[in-house]
Motif scaffolding. Structure first.
Motif, mmCIF file in Angstrom:
data_model
loop_
_atom_site.group_PDB
_atom_site.id
_atom_site.type_symbol
_atom_site.label_atom_id
_atom_site.label_comp_id
_atom_site.label_asym_id
_atom_site.label_seq_id
_atom_site.Cartn_x
_atom_site.Cartn_y
_atom_site.Cartn_z
ATOM 1 N N TRP A 226 1.397 1.573 -1.181
ATOM 2 C CA TRP A 226 1.133 2.870 -0.566
ATOM 3 C C TRP A 226 2.423 3.603 -0.232
ATOM 4 N N GLY A 227 2.355 4.911 -0.387
ATOM 5 C CA GLY A 227 3.402 5.805 0.093
ATOM 6 C C GLY A 227 2.803 6.751 1.109
ATOM 7 N N ILE A 228 3.516 7.027 2.183
ATOM 8 C CA ILE A 228 3.019 7.902 3.250
ATOM 9 C C ILE A 228 3.853 9.173 3.287
ATOM 10 N N ILE A 229 3.176 10.305 3.278
ATOM 11 C CA ILE A 229 3.824 11.616 3.437
ATOM 12 C C ILE A 229 3.582 12.075 4.866
ATOM 13 N N GLY A 230 4.656 12.223 5.628
ATOM 14 C CA GLY A 230 4.554 12.589 7.033
ATOM 15 C C GLY A 230 4.806 11.376 7.908
ATOM 16 N N CYS A 231 5.486 11.585 9.023
ATOM 17 C CA CYS A 231 5.888 10.460 9.867
ATOM 18 C C CYS A 231 5.486 10.651 11.327
ATOM 19 N N GLY A 232 4.317 11.219 11.554
ATOM 20 C CA GLY A 232 3.836 11.437 12.917
ATOM 21 C C GLY A 232 3.055 10.242 13.446
ATOM 22 N N ASN A 233 2.329 10.464 14.536
ATOM 23 C CA ASN A 233 1.604 9.382 15.196
ATOM 24 C C ASN A 233 0.479 8.808 14.336
ATOM 25 N N ILE A 234 -0.249 9.675 13.635
ATOM 26 C CA ILE A 234 -1.342 9.188 12.801
ATOM 27 C C ILE A 234 -0.792 8.362 11.642
ATOM 28 N N ALA A 235 0.321 8.806 11.073
ATOM 29 C CA ALA A 235 0.950 8.043 9.993
ATOM 30 C C ALA A 235 1.376 6.667 10.489
ATOM 31 N N GLY B 222 0.372 0.822 10.428
ATOM 32 C CA GLY B 222 0.080 -0.399 11.162
ATOM 33 C C GLY B 222 -1.147 -1.130 10.692
ATOM 34 N N CYS B 223 -2.045 -0.439 9.976
ATOM 35 C CA CYS B 223 -3.288 -1.074 9.541
ATOM 36 C C CYS B 223 -3.131 -1.849 8.246
ATOM 37 N N LEU B 224 -2.110 -1.558 7.471
ATOM 38 C CA LEU B 224 -2.028 -2.102 6.123
ATOM 39 C C LEU B 224 -1.898 -3.616 6.090
ATOM 40 N N SER B 225 -1.345 -4.198 7.140
ATOM 41 C CA SER B 225 -1.226 -5.654 7.185
ATOM 42 C C SER B 225 -2.595 -6.332 7.280
ATOM 43 N N ALA B 226 -3.620 -5.570 7.681
ATOM 44 C CA ALA B 226 -4.976 -6.121 7.790
ATOM 45 C C ALA B 226 -5.786 -5.895 6.519
ATOM 46 N N VAL B 227 -5.151 -5.361 5.477
ATOM 47 C CA VAL B 227 -5.847 -5.063 4.222
ATOM 48 C C VAL B 227 -5.319 -5.964 3.108
ATOM 49 N N PRO B 228 -6.131 -6.878 2.597
ATOM 50 C CA PRO B 228 -5.684 -7.693 1.464
ATOM 51 C C PRO B 228 -5.325 -6.806 0.278
ATOM 52 N N GLY B 229 -4.213 -7.102 -0.357
ATOM 53 C CA GLY B 229 -3.830 -6.338 -1.540
ATOM 54 C C GLY B 229 -3.274 -4.973 -1.252
ATOM 55 N N ALA B 230 -2.717 -4.763 -0.055
ATOM 56 C CA ALA B 230 -2.099 -3.473 0.284
ATOM 57 C C ALA B 230 -0.702 -3.723 0.832
ATOM 58 N N SER B 231 0.210 -2.828 0.511
ATOM 59 C CA SER B 231 1.562 -2.904 1.063
ATOM 60 C C SER B 231 2.086 -1.499 1.283
ATOM 61 N N LEU B 232 3.026 -1.368 2.206
ATOM 62 C CA LEU B 232 3.650 -0.071 2.475
ATOM 63 C C LEU B 232 4.978 -0.025 1.738
ATOM 64 N N GLU B 233 4.974 0.713 0.651
ATOM 65 C CA GLU B 233 6.149 0.769 -0.215
ATOM 66 C C GLU B 233 7.184 1.765 0.280
ATOM 67 N N ALA B 234 6.743 2.969 0.681
ATOM 68 C CA ALA B 234 7.720 3.993 1.055
ATOM 69 C C ALA B 234 7.094 5.033 1.972
#
Length: 327
Positions: free
Chosen positions: A7-16, A21-33
């Motif tokens: 996953w890539g995230i656009i925007g760095c606010g509170n919701i982002a 923080g949720c991605l560690s609870a998702v099998p097969g997901a990682s935060l790339e950038a």
């Protein structure tokens, strides 16, 4: 799609930050950038959230071949531009709610995604919570008979700041787009349909945005959603669903884990279904499930529903005389 969706995230606010923080609870997901217009901000966000790296600018993120899917978490008026960048680059995209400032913007973005055959979904995370799934199942099973009325609220008290995203017209402020969108989406789930009409009243504050509002949505078959939202008063955050043979009560429906079924002639049944992470993980799983199945839209949170929500909010704002500068 690969075994692990990067996953890539656009925007760095509170919701982002919550999404990261949720991605560690998702099998097969990682935060790339993560990407921000300010590289230093993106670097600080990456360091705090464990993202593999920071990227300067949204264009660079969507062009990155190491990114499999994009989450857009910019302020409301910037959603369309960011989503269009991602779709043009062929990246499956999850866009934070409200999907767009108005229906015209939503239509343009959705038309592009459909033309390109690229996955797109509004990040209505409440729809995918375990307790929401349970409520939907009760309703589908006819546990309270014919659903006639849904009373749903979401308002909180914020300190007035005309430059903040909650009160600035330039940032599409006001309660309706920020939290009223939850009430409409939940009513749609309750009635299993899209609204046929929306009428309401609002108090416009000093900066010109809706600070407190009440509105009624009608649904096919005669069901009514009696809804309210606001940013200057705190309410219960409860969904009360009344049917011909019972009632369902869901406290903190938008982020909660508990619901009680009151069916006529039976003892009340309460379920408590805690989140595995912070609750955002369930919408991520839906995106990844759809991608694995080759879908370009979620059947649970469809783009047609996103258009209907945007249209209902347009109708309400027109009744209130609320138009944003970018419209």
């Amino acid at each position: 799609m690969p075994d692990t969706v990067r996953w890539g995230i656009i925007g760095c606010g509170n919701i982002a930050r919550k999404f990261a923080g949720c991605l560690s609870a998702v099998p097969g997901a990682s935060l790339e950038a993560v990407a921000a217009r300010d590289l230093a901000k993106a670097e600080a966000f990456a360091a705090d959230t464990g993202a593999a790296r920071a990227v300067a600018g949204y264009e660079a993120l969507v062009a990155d071949s190491a990114i499999d899917a994009v989450y857009v978490a910019t302020p409301h008026p910037m959603h369309e531009a960011a989503v269009r960048l991602a779709i043009e680059a062929g990246k499956p995209t999850l866009c934070e709610k409200p999907f767009a400032v108005n229906r015209a913007s939503a239509e343009a973005t959705i038309a592009l995604a459909r033309a390109k055959g690229v996955f797109l979904m509004e990040a209505m995370w409440t729809r995918f919570l375990p307790v929401s799934r349970q409520v939907a199942q009760w309703l589908a099973d006819g546990a309270i008979g014919d659903v006639r009325l849904a009373t749903i609220d979401f308002a909180f008290r914020a300190g007035f700041n005309p430059e903040s995203r909650l009160f600035s017209p330039a940032l599409a402020g006001g309660g309706l787009l920020d939290v009223g969108v939850y009430t409409i989406a939940y009513a749609n789930m309750v009635f299993g349909a899209l609204p046929t009409k929306a009428v309401g009243l609002a108090t416009l504050g000093e900066s010109g945005v809706d600070e407190v509002a009440g509105y009624v949505l009608s649904y096919p078959g005669g069901g009514l959603g009696v809804l309210s939202c606001g940013v200057r008063v705190s309410t219960r955050h409860e969904a009360c669903i009344d049917g011909s043979t019972g009632r369902i009560v869901v406290p903190n429906y938008w982020n909660g884990s508990r619901a009680t079924l009151h069916a006529e002639g039976r003892e009340p049944v309460t379920v408590d279904l805690p989140h595995e992470g912070n609750g955002f993980e369930y919408e991520v799983r839906e995106v990844q499930r759809c991608l694995a199945a080759g879908l370009t839209e979620s059947p649970t949170m469809s783009l047609d529903e996103t258009l209907a929500i945007a249209g209902a909010m347009d109708d309400l704002r027109a009744q209130w005389g609320l138009r944003y500068p970018m419209e």
